[in-house]
Design an enzyme around this catalytic site. Structure first.
Site: not given
Length: 197
Positions: A18, A78, A111
């Protein structure tokens, strides 16, 4: 010797989590974190370690930043706070279930943490590259690293990963890796973490 955290090119995967445009102004040490992750990706390519990239809700948070150098890779979109979504699971299966995950990206308390827990539960060895992960807040970053260490993840640095993967100046790819080490990794303010241990 299982469980001591020895890195190997065999059975490893590089997970890039990310590192996206909208995070740029808000993530502590973003530029340096991405710079270190980019070096890890370059090394992974030299050493034949497969990389996997995710993006958290790219429609809202934008694409992976270009300086990571992952433009040729498929980024898996996601919404979960883990990288372990179905397309990533399939990719890991296709790679014959690697045993070692080298993990970098953002955010450490979200995450990175959720991915680490999922990987540990799968029985994988997780190496969090501390100078290639971050959060909006340094407090969240450092407490998350401490928590993940308690859970069984290994904390390491970009340079340590690169050197441990080649292990010998006689390694056929050592010269290429050495070029990535000419400049030391930028300081990402981790000394506060170790002063608290």
């Amino acid at each position: 010797m299982a469980g001591i955290g020895r890195l190997s090119t065999k059975g490893s995967v590089l997970l890039l989590c990310d590192m996206q445009e909208k995070f740029r102004p808000n993530i502590f040490q973003f530029t340096n974190i991405v710079s270190n992750a980019a070096r890890l990706l370059q090394a992974a390519r030299v050493l034949g370690i497969p990389p996997i990239v995710t993006e958290q809700y790219p429609k809202g948070l934008g694409p992976t930043v270009p300086e990571l150098g992952a433009g040729d890779l498929t980024a898996h979109a996601k919404t979960k706070f883990t990288m372990m979504i179905e397309p990533v699971e399939k990719e890991l299966k296709a790679l014959r279930d690697p045993k070692i995950a080298i993990l970098c990206g953002i955010e450490t308390q979200a995450c990175i943490a959720c991915t680490t827990f999922d990987l540990l539960e799968k029985g994988m060895e997780v190496h969090i590259v501390a100078d290639a992960v971050s959060s909006r807040s340094q407090t969240d970053r450092l407490f998350a690293l401490s928590r993940l260490r308690q859970s069984g993840a290994f904390l390491t640095t970009t340079e340590a990963v690169l050197l441990q993967l080649v292990q010998d100046t006689k390694h056929p790819n050592f010269r290429e890796i050495q070029k990535l080490l000419v400049q030391p990794s930028p300081d990402t303010a981790l000394l506060a973490f170790f002063s608290s241990l």
